[in-house]
Structures are given as C-alpha cells and as structure tokens.
Design a protein around this motif. Structure first.
Motif, PDB file in Angstrom:
ATOM      1  N   ASN A  84      40.991  49.807  40.238  1.00  0.00           N
ATOM      2  CA  ASN A  84      40.658  48.944  41.383  1.00  0.00           C
ATOM      3  C   ASN A  84      41.629  49.181  42.539  1.00  0.00           C
ATOM      4  O   ASN A  84      41.250  49.091  43.707  1.00  0.00           O
ATOM      5  CB  ASN A  84      40.678  47.471  40.974  1.00  0.00           C
ATOM      6  CG  ASN A  84      39.485  47.079  40.119  1.00  0.00           C
ATOM      7  OD1 ASN A  84      38.431  47.711  40.188  1.00  0.00           O
ATOM      8  ND2 ASN A  84      39.651  46.061  39.290  1.00  0.00           N
ATOM      9  N   GLY A 142      29.938  39.628  36.589  1.00  0.00           N
ATOM     10  CA  GLY A 142      29.210  40.628  35.817  1.00  0.00           C
ATOM     11  C   GLY A 142      27.896  40.061  35.289  1.00  0.00           C
ATOM     12  O   GLY A 142      27.690  38.831  35.285  1.00  0.00           O
ATOM     13  N   HIS A 146      30.957  37.406  33.198  1.00  0.00           N
ATOM     14  CA  HIS A 146      32.417  37.512  33.361  1.00  0.00           C
ATOM     15  C   HIS A 146      32.781  37.495  34.829  1.00  0.00           C
ATOM     16  O   HIS A 146      31.963  37.790  35.702  1.00  0.00           O
ATOM     17  CB  HIS A 146      32.964  38.774  32.668  1.00  0.00           C
ATOM     18  CG  HIS A 146      32.851  40.036  33.459  1.00  0.00           C
ATOM     19  ND1 HIS A 146      31.838  40.958  33.270  1.00  0.00           N
ATOM     20  CD2 HIS A 146      33.623  40.533  34.451  1.00  0.00           C
ATOM     21  CE1 HIS A 146      32.008  41.971  34.099  1.00  0.00           C
ATOM     22  NE2 HIS A 146      33.065  41.736  34.843  1.00  0.00           N
ATOM     23  N   THR A 147      34.048  37.152  35.072  1.00  0.00           N
ATOM     24  CA  THR A 147      34.606  37.277  36.411  1.00  0.00           C
ATOM     25  C   THR A 147      36.053  37.726  36.281  1.00  0.00           C
ATOM     26  O   THR A 147      36.672  37.458  35.240  1.00  0.00           O
ATOM     27  CB  THR A 147      34.505  35.962  37.206  1.00  0.00           C
ATOM     28  OG1 THR A 147      34.819  36.211  38.584  1.00  0.00           O
ATOM     29  CG2 THR A 147      35.423  34.898  36.642  1.00  0.00           C
TER      30      THR A 147
HETATM   31  C1  6PG Z   1      36.162  44.611  37.988  1.00  0.00           C
HETATM   32  C2  6PG Z   1      35.860  43.292  38.616  1.00  0.00           C
HETATM   33  C3  6PG Z   1      34.748  42.623  37.886  1.00  0.00           C
HETATM   34  C4  6PG Z   1      33.599  42.624  38.861  1.00  0.00           C
HETATM   35  C5  6PG Z   1      32.294  42.330  38.185  1.00  0.00           C
HETATM   36  C6  6PG Z   1      31.146  42.525  39.176  1.00  0.00           C
HETATM   37  O1  6PG Z   1      37.319  45.012  37.872  1.00  0.00           O
HETATM   38  O2  6PG Z   1      35.153  45.290  37.702  1.00  0.00           O
HETATM   39  O3  6PG Z   1      36.888  42.528  38.880  1.00  0.00           O
HETATM   40  O4  6PG Z   1      35.004  41.327  37.446  1.00  0.00           O
HETATM   41  O5  6PG Z   1      33.841  41.646  39.861  1.00  0.00           O
HETATM   42  O6  6PG Z   1      32.149  43.224  37.104  1.00  0.00           O
HETATM   43  O7  6PG Z   1      31.188  43.841  39.633  1.00  0.00           O
HETATM   44  P1  6PG Z   1      30.165  44.324  40.790  1.00  0.00           P
HETATM   45  O8  6PG Z   1      30.486  43.511  41.974  1.00  0.00           O
HETATM   46  O9  6PG Z   1      30.494  45.776  40.961  1.00  0.00           O
HETATM   47  O10 6PG Z   1      28.796  44.078  40.265  1.00  0.00           O
END
Ligand code: 6PG
Length: 246
Positions: A84, A142, A146-147
């Motif tokens: 990230n 997700g 998840h967040t």
């Molecule tokens: C990560 C994120 C994860 C992401 C969700 C949604 O490191 O991938 O922090 O929590 O926010 O998976 O991902 P998208 O916005 O790409 O659908």
C-alpha cells in the motif's frame, strides 16, 4: 442512521472525496496546525490519491502540515507490487511537496510482529502517548465485509488496547498489519469508500442486516466522538432500499 452519500459516476465520486479531504485538512490545520490521515489501501482510494496530486487539488492542501499514516499494510517490502505504501508513493508522494518525515511508513519488510510493534511505537510517539485521534481515516470495504485488515473471524477484532497489530487472515493464513478498532473509531472523521456492483449485496447486509461484526467487521466501525460518512457509487448502493437512501 449513518450519513450516506451516493454518486452517479466515478468522477463525481472521486471529486467529492477529494473535496472532503481538502475541507477536513483546512479545518484541522486551522484548529491544530496539523492534519493526520490514516490512508486505506486497495484500488478504490488509489484514484483519490492520484486526484489529490493533480492541479488544482494539490495546491489546495498545505502539504507541510499533513502527516500520512497507513490504516493497514500488507506484509511485504515497500517495493512489492502489493505494498500500500508503494501505491501511495507512486500516485501521490512523488508528486506533492510533503516532507519525508511526515510520511509514516509501516516497516512491513520486517518480521510481522516487529513491524506492528514498531508502528505502535511510532503512533504512541507521534500522538505523545495519548489516544491517537486521526483527523481523517479513509476506509474501504472488502466483499467479505472486512475493512483495513480487520478480517472476518480474525483475532484482531478482539484487540481493545493496542492501536496497531499484526493480524492473520483465517482463510488464507496470510499476515497483514492493521489499525485496530480503538484507533480507527477514535478518528474525527471516517470516510468509507465503497464502489462497484460486486460490493452491493455485502453493503446491503452491512448497512441494513443483522449486526454481526465478527462476520462483517466493518459493522463495528463507529466513531466514538467523530463522524462517519459512507461514500458510495450507484452500483454499490443498488441494494439499498430507496427509503435508506438520503
Ligand atoms: C487493503 C485495504 C482493504 C481495502 C478493501 C477494499 O489493504 O487492501 O486496506 O481493506 O480497503 O479490500 O479494497 P478496494 O477498495 O480495492 O475494493
């Protein structure tokens, strides 16, 4: 009922998030001479970060007062395609005049527990031992609910003391690094960014279904003294009843 904003297209979605970022930065810098942000990973926010690096958005932010943190990070080195940090560096950091010391990278190349301990110390140091109150926390969701890297049925959901931890995804066994609920829920403003029809069913369950944050961790995102705004595109919001729409 949480504040929900639904946007008809990608451009309006991105600009609305950028405008709210800029507004919050100006308010916080005026109030406390600093703007602390916990960045989300994933594809949705990448477009936001890229837009922040473009004119005229870039010049509407006092970058030397901005401190960037990561809400979560993959357990990979900074040059890894999944990092990230690498995503943010490429679309934002290389294009704005933010002082290097204001970029608080997770040392995800280390042992995962050591990386978590180091970042916990970084947060405690920056926030001078007080509860970290990010001025803005950007979150995604997700399809599993998840967040950050708070995944369904993961042990990290139970963390009540630490602000940043290593958290293992039960299904895959993959380790991640993430802010905990106490750290996220202390934020002054949380923006949850959800786009795409693939998220519609889950979003409907999360916002209108039974409360089950072990299965849908994003349901336990609730700022204690701050504000939360769900920023959605129409595709993601299609499952929401009209009565639930603002
Ligand atoms: C990560 C994120 C994860 C992401 C969700 C949604 O490191 O991938 O922090 O929590 O926010 O998976 O991902 P998208 O916005 O790409 O659908």
């Amino acid at each position: 009922m949480p504040e929900i904003k639904i946007f008809p297209d990608n451009e309006l979605f991105n600009q609305a998030v950028v405008d709210r970022f800029i507004e919050q930065a100006a308010l916080c810098i005026q109030a406390r001479n600093v703007f602390t942000v916990a960045l989300s990973g994933g594809s949705t926010p990448a477009q936001i970060y890229a837009a922040l690096a473009e004119e005229p958005n870039r010049d509407r932010i006092t970058w030397e007062k901005v401190h960037l943190f990561w809400g979560d990070e993959r357990h990979v080195p900074p040059e890894d395609a999944d990092s990230n940090y690498r995503m943010v560096r490429e679309v934002l950091l290389e294009k704005v005049a933010i002082p290097p010391e204001n970029v608080h990278r997770v040392l995800a190349e280390l042992d995962v527990h050591q990386a978590a301990d180091f970042y916990e110390a970084e947060l405690r140091g920056f926030f001078e031992g007080k509860q970290p109150r990010f001025d803005l926390a950007l979150l995604g969701m997700g399809e599993d609910g998840h967040t950050a890297s708070l995944f369904p049925h993961s042990t990290g959901l139970n963390e009540e003391r630490r602000w940043f931890i290593a958290n293992q995804i039960p299904e895959s066994g993959v380790w991640r690094l993430t802010l905990t609920y106490p750290a996220i829920n202390a934020a002054r403003l949380i923006l949850v960014l959800v786009k795409g029809v693939g998220k519609a069913d889950r979003l409907k369950d999360v916002l209108t279904g039974a409360y089950d944050p072990v299965a849908q961790p994003i349901q336990a995102i609730e700022p204690k003294k701050g504000q939360i705004v769900w920023m959605l595109d129409q595709a993601a919001a299609e499952g929401l009843q009209p009565t639930f729409r603002p």
